[in-house]
Motif scaffolding. Structure first.
Motif, mmCIF file in Angstrom:
data_model
loop_
_atom_site.group_PDB
_atom_site.id
_atom_site.type_symbol
_atom_site.label_atom_id
_atom_site.label_comp_id
_atom_site.label_asym_id
_atom_site.label_seq_id
_atom_site.Cartn_x
_atom_site.Cartn_y
_atom_site.Cartn_z
ATOM 1 N N ALA A 1 0.807 -1.231 0.000
ATOM 2 C CA ALA A 1 0.000 0.000 0.000
ATOM 3 C C ALA A 1 0.841 1.282 0.000
ATOM 4 N N PRO A 2 1.847 1.407 0.874
ATOM 5 C CA PRO A 2 2.627 2.666 0.824
ATOM 6 C C PRO A 2 3.386 2.820 -0.488
ATOM 7 N N ILE A 3 3.737 1.704 -1.111
ATOM 8 C CA ILE A 3 4.499 1.756 -2.366
ATOM 9 C C ILE A 3 3.636 2.277 -3.509
ATOM 10 N N VAL A 4 2.356 1.889 -3.516
ATOM 11 C CA VAL A 4 1.496 2.209 -4.661
ATOM 12 C C VAL A 4 0.553 3.388 -4.435
ATOM 13 N N ILE A 5 0.453 3.874 -3.209
ATOM 14 C CA ILE A 5 -0.631 4.808 -2.891
ATOM 15 C C ILE A 5 -0.588 6.091 -3.734
ATOM 16 N N PRO B 1 -2.944 -8.388 -5.366
ATOM 17 C CA PRO B 1 -2.082 -7.261 -4.986
ATOM 18 C C PRO B 1 -1.027 -6.922 -6.046
ATOM 19 N N PHE B 2 -0.539 -7.922 -6.762
ATOM 20 C CA PHE B 2 0.461 -7.645 -7.802
ATOM 21 C C PHE B 2 -0.164 -6.970 -9.018
ATOM 22 N N LEU B 3 -1.419 -7.303 -9.313
ATOM 23 C CA LEU B 3 -2.128 -6.635 -10.404
ATOM 24 C C LEU B 3 -2.502 -5.202 -10.032
ATOM 25 N N TRP B 4 -2.788 -5.008 -8.784
ATOM 26 C CA TRP B 4 -3.027 -3.671 -8.220
ATOM 27 C C TRP B 4 -1.812 -2.804 -8.519
ATOM 28 N N ALA B 5 -0.625 -3.324 -8.160
ATOM 29 C CA ALA B 5 0.620 -2.596 -8.405
ATOM 30 C C ALA B 5 0.859 -2.419 -9.905
ATOM 31 N N ARG B 6 0.675 -3.490 -10.682
ATOM 32 C CA ARG B 6 0.969 -3.420 -12.107
ATOM 33 C C ARG B 6 0.193 -2.294 -12.801
ATOM 34 N N GLY B 7 -1.037 -2.079 -12.395
ATOM 35 C CA GLY B 7 -1.882 -1.102 -13.061
ATOM 36 C C GLY B 7 -1.392 0.328 -12.956
ATOM 37 N N VAL B 8 -0.664 0.623 -11.886
ATOM 38 C CA VAL B 8 -0.337 2.032 -11.624
ATOM 39 C C VAL B 8 1.137 2.306 -11.327
ATOM 40 N N CYS B 9 1.913 1.296 -11.063
ATOM 41 C CA CYS B 9 3.206 1.506 -10.384
ATOM 42 C C CYS B 9 4.387 0.981 -11.193
ATOM 43 N N GLU B 10 5.419 1.807 -11.320
ATOM 44 C CA GLU B 10 6.591 1.416 -12.098
ATOM 45 C C GLU B 10 7.705 0.812 -11.245
ATOM 46 N N VAL B 11 7.506 0.745 -9.953
ATOM 47 C CA VAL B 11 8.542 0.198 -9.068
ATOM 48 C C VAL B 11 8.695 -1.302 -9.314
ATOM 49 N N LYS B 12 9.923 -1.745 -9.430
ATOM 50 C CA LYS B 12 10.182 -3.177 -9.600
ATOM 51 C C LYS B 12 10.123 -3.846 -8.231
#
Lengths: 230, 230
Positions: free
Chosen positions: A111-115, A188-199
């Motif tokens: 959550a803090p990574i993608v918020i 949760p990984f798809l959540w990140a994939r949709g918005v977040c460029e962090v590896k």
């Protein structure tokens, strides 16, 4: 024309779907081999799911049936389509544990990574609502919450160890084929994939290989919408 | 006379059994309703299990069969005694995830808390061996390792969240009756119980109530040996 309709969350772009619980339902429908249409809605368009009697996506409409809550939708699909591959081939008791692990451990670290990435990708008219509700939930500003990301990213590798060990034993959590347990953890990984460029996962991490197998499954379902290749 | 013999680890006192993997087998035998005799051995008495062709307890001898490794023993028991209650009633795929969660998360948090207590409770002739092998494994002295306890104890409550949520839903991990998945997660708590007076779970923690249900099961099996009431 398909009789199944999925109402799901989208960002400023209609094709940026990032809600993990909506993704779980997408995977479940693909697993069952069911055709469906999707109606992406922004946070500001909740009147479109008013017919469901509640305010959260995903909502599944299957003919006369309306089901909300992804967990209930999974069970509905196994019951309504018993001849298609099962989502819970070994019952749901330990899949519940997997769900609680994803919800009680993984989401909190991501959550803090993608918020801020979520905030930056949602529709302009959603931003005030999103900030207000999340800041009330976190008890701090989005920016303060995001400042935890360095810490949680450092914890993520260790926290993924149970998943890592399991997917070294077999391709998916319940064996050679994916099941609801995989979709629940993939959320949760798809959540990140949709918005977040962090590896989030190193190239040699078995969790990364498992994630890729699921991204590629069902004609590349997990890569079929707007997102990042992190 | 019973034909099943369990070889397990003990401390300075023969009745102080604290090896979590031996405990898992004790619970499995009780679950199956099987009579057995137990031979507690210290680290220095490994010649007593030389017949098994390896050096680790638990070892189960069932007539002509010798099985080591608790996971293999669990599967052996389900196969050899199919009419008794199953240890893996829903297959072992997701029980493996639970096992990896216990091993990849729980043990690591408990180890610094219990390490000096183990050292203080093992037989005098075991201490040099224990210190040497563990210090090599940890890459630091036992005392340095134990210094992490304050940190890991603070993390334990959060790490237990998946278990906590699950045992609020049903009495045991797979429903109304205990199964191998419960025994596998109980192992680390029995490890602690045997040697450690630190209170790990607050009175109102649902994990504590689950632990107590398992301690009480099978005629109070978990409380039947030397240990602490923490």
């Amino acid at each position: 024309m398909s009789k199944i309709e999925l109402f799901e969350l989208c960002g400023a772009e209609r094709d940026r779907v990032f809600s993990p619980y909506c993704w779980i339902v997408r995977y479940a429908l693909a697993h069952k081999g069911l055709d469906y249409t999707t109606t992406p809605i922004t946070f500001s368009e909740k009147e479109k799911i008013a017919f469901s009697g509640q305010k959260l996506v995903p909502v599944l409409k299957d003919g006369e049936q309306t089901i909300s809550d992804s967990w209930d939708i999974l069970h509905y699909l196994d019951k309504a389509y018993p001849d298609a591959p099962a989502l819970f081939p070994n019952g749901d008791a330990l899949a519940r544990f997997v769900k609680h692990w994803a919800e009680g451990t993984l989401y909190g670290l991501l959550a803090p990574i993608v918020i801020m990435d979520i905030y930056n990708h949602i529709a302009p008219e959603d931003k005030a609502y999103f900030r207000q509700t999340r800041e009330a939930r976190f008890g701090m500003t989005l920016e303060e919450f995001a400042a935890k990301a360095e810490t949680t990213k450092a914890q993520l590798g260790g926290a993924l160890e149970p998943l890592r060990r399991r997917v070294k034993e077999s391709a998916f959590l319940e064996g050679d084929a994916p099941t609801a347990a995989d979709f629940i953890v993939l959320g949760p990984f798809l959540w990140a994939r949709g918005v977040c460029e962090v590896k989030l996962l190193s190239d040699d991490d078995p969790v990364r290989a498992w994630r890729q197998r699921l991204f590629d499954a069902y004609q590349g379902l997990g890569l079929s919408t707007l997102g990042y290749a992190a």
